[in-house]
Design an enzyme around this catalytic site. Sequence first.
Site, PDB file in Angstrom:
ATOM      1  N   SER A 482      42.828  38.534  46.315  1.00 62.99           N
ATOM      2  CA  SER A 482      41.904  37.501  45.836  1.00 62.99           C
ATOM      3  C   SER A 482      40.733  38.066  45.050  1.00 62.99           C
ATOM      4  O   SER A 482      40.438  37.604  43.937  1.00 62.99           O
ATOM      5  CB  SER A 482      41.388  36.675  47.016  1.00 62.99           C
ATOM      6  N   ASP A 483      40.032  39.055  45.613  1.00 63.70           N
ATOM      7  CA  ASP A 483      38.837  39.528  44.903  1.00 63.70           C
ATOM      8  C   ASP A 483      39.194  40.351  43.675  1.00 63.70           C
ATOM      9  O   ASP A 483      38.458  40.342  42.688  1.00 63.70           O
ATOM     10  CB  ASP A 483      37.876  40.277  45.823  1.00 63.70           C
ATOM     11  N   CYS A 484      40.328  41.049  43.704  1.00 63.07           N
ATOM     12  CA  CYS A 484      40.784  41.750  42.494  1.00 63.07           C
ATOM     13  C   CYS A 484      41.083  40.735  41.395  1.00 63.07           C
ATOM     14  O   CYS A 484      40.751  40.948  40.220  1.00 63.07           O
ATOM     15  CB  CYS A 484      42.032  42.573  42.791  1.00 63.07           C
ATOM     16  N   GLU A 487      37.651  39.338  40.122  1.00 63.90           N
ATOM     17  CA  GLU A 487      36.895  40.276  39.280  1.00 63.90           C
ATOM     18  C   GLU A 487      37.596  40.506  37.940  1.00 63.90           C
ATOM     19  O   GLU A 487      36.938  40.617  36.899  1.00 63.90           O
ATOM     20  CB  GLU A 487      36.690  41.600  40.023  1.00 63.90           C
TER      21      GLU A 487
END
Length: 758
Positions: A482-484, A487
């Site tokens: 999710s955070d990859c 970003e």
Amino acid sequence: MWKLEVADGDGPWLFSTNNFVGRQIWKFKPHVGTPEEHARVEIAREQFRSNRSRCKASSDVLKNFQLIQENQIDLSIPPVRLGDGEEITVEKAETALRKALRFTSAIQASDGHWPAEFSGPLFLTPPLIMVVYLSGSLNTVLSSDHKKEIIRYIYNHQNEDGGWGFHVEGHSTMMGTALNYVALRLLGEGPEGGRDGALTKARKWILDHGGVTMLPSWGKLYLSVLGTYEWSGCNPVPPEFLLFPSFLPFSPGKLWCHLRTVYTPMAYLYGRKFVGPITDLILQLRDELYNQPYEEVDWNKARHLCLKEDLYTSPSLAKNLIFDGVHYLGERVLRHWPFSKLREQALQEAMKLIHYEDENTRYMTHASIEKSLNMMACWAEDPTSDAFKFHLARVPDVLWLAEDGMKMQSIGSQLWDAAFATQAVIASKLVDEYGSTLRRAHEFLKQSQIQANASGDFGRMHRHISKGAWTLSIKDHGWQVSDCTAEALRALLLLSQMPTEIVGETIDTERLYNAIDFLLSLQSKNGGFSVWEPARGQRWLEVLNPTEAFGDMMVETEYVECTASAIQALVLFKRLHPGYQSKEIEASVAKASSYIEDAQMSDGSWYGNWGICYTYGTYFALKGLASVGKTYRNSTKVRKACEFLLSKQHNSGGWGESYLSCANSEYTEIEGNKSNVVQTAWAMMGLIHAGQAERDPAPLHQAARLLINSQMENGEFPQQQITGASLKTCMLHYASFKNIFPLWALGEYRRCVPLRKL
């Protein structure tokens, strides 16, 4: 001489979804390099060895040497040095920023990513050595030069007491010590090998602490496969759990994905009680690792033993009762017909899941722990299988070389680093310095997006949608994060607002929509975002955590950092593409913001799960809240967070938080109150986003002074303590962080904090 090769993939046992973009492998080329280059490498190795008690993580010197030479970027701008109280002018800040940006451009690879070490744990390399040894592949996969560098690495990270820790900065543990001792012996080191009797000291540490019966369960399993421990001394890992129906709270699809992908091959190996060939060396190790003759070990008693230095979670009565019930009753029943048919079915299910995982990750697997375990399972199933050959071809993908030697790293962080580095370069606003840096990074980001879900009925194989996502490492890896994704999406959205003659063509809008769909699928009812899959399991299952050494292992959950990254990406996307999922995004952002506010600790901080620790979590939380307009001026939560960060600032202007915060759940200073440039950059940017510049810029000037004075002659920043984290006790070394975040912080400082122009 060793050379890093990028986007390389030749051979019948390799296949790729994007022509190997992002792949980074080290190859030894004996006739390459001048005498001066060889000498420079040896100096770097000796400097690390001499200073290893002060700085325990590599600076990625060998990779930097090569890429700086290849990119031929001028790094000769004189450094800025500021005296105590000296004013930071526009010109001085910009000079330091320009130096940092040039260095960042100088270490970018030709395919657009920033190669870097992603390591830290010391229990990753030994199982790989074990599987290539027991399969007879040791000398095929690892040349004498590979072995030399792996041996160098292991010795370089031995503690003064003779042991090894879970990670490069950790105290000695039985897991780290026993596994690395065995690895050295398998690599050809004698029982008295190493400088100053290193292996003798290691063996003494093992025996003084009770021998390998004191290993945590993972270590016992590895040694059982190798033949230096007995399966009867292991707590059960029954493969039948893979057959549990989905309505049960502990069915495989409700477990944390890493727990599932680790315990599936473990369960297969346990279910078969597989043991590799018993060689003379294995028999010698049986003599060396125990305080009594091997035949006299009380294996049943050993099942519940674990050294206190290795423990994070204490054994619970419930867990021990379950283990004992399965051990004494379940295993006996399953040996006899008709229940033996259930064992056969479970073993088949395990291998079906393993092969599916291997094929959909191009044999890189979910992470390095799974890589070695899946190799063991594939070889145990069929030593001549194509699956094992595919695995061998991908071993170079997980090996990384630096001045401290060669290690098995944690798959790779190519995408994660590139997404951050791209945003850091953009934040500098130094358009005249971009050159081809952003164009190459842009192409890498575009080529790294997953554009299809895993094959077949992926839901049946316990996999979530991945179309539209990005991984931590490269597209071939296949595991959505999710955070990859957030970003990378944010970086692409920022690039879409820049001239195409500088950054290249923008990504197709439909692919942005796919990324949004994926992100929204990972938001929980409480507003938080999970990492890999929706949070389905119950948190109470943590009382059954079977690992002893790690925390938060049982189920997927929500994280402040992932939620903050998602908020920023969603807000920017909605502004630039208001016609897609607008209402859904608005509702999602509102829930996510509330989740972050509710997760704040009483002292104003947020706990960070993937970085160290409260500094990391608070930085992300403040960025996320700022993106929805919540700053010091209008939010009591933000004001409290600023007060927390300011209370931890050192007189030097920096911040420095120890990895001990992660396990202790309490902010802990680095020993000696040392500052860390990465954590200083995090705190500095958190305060800038919160509006500290308008309130009182003095703390920001102090922090900037520390970063500027820490910058080295060539523009890079020094390697200090590692700053990545996971599972409470497993610390991670992101070698790229020491350059990305100070660059980013100086860019935000130059942009947001008023400075006098000479």
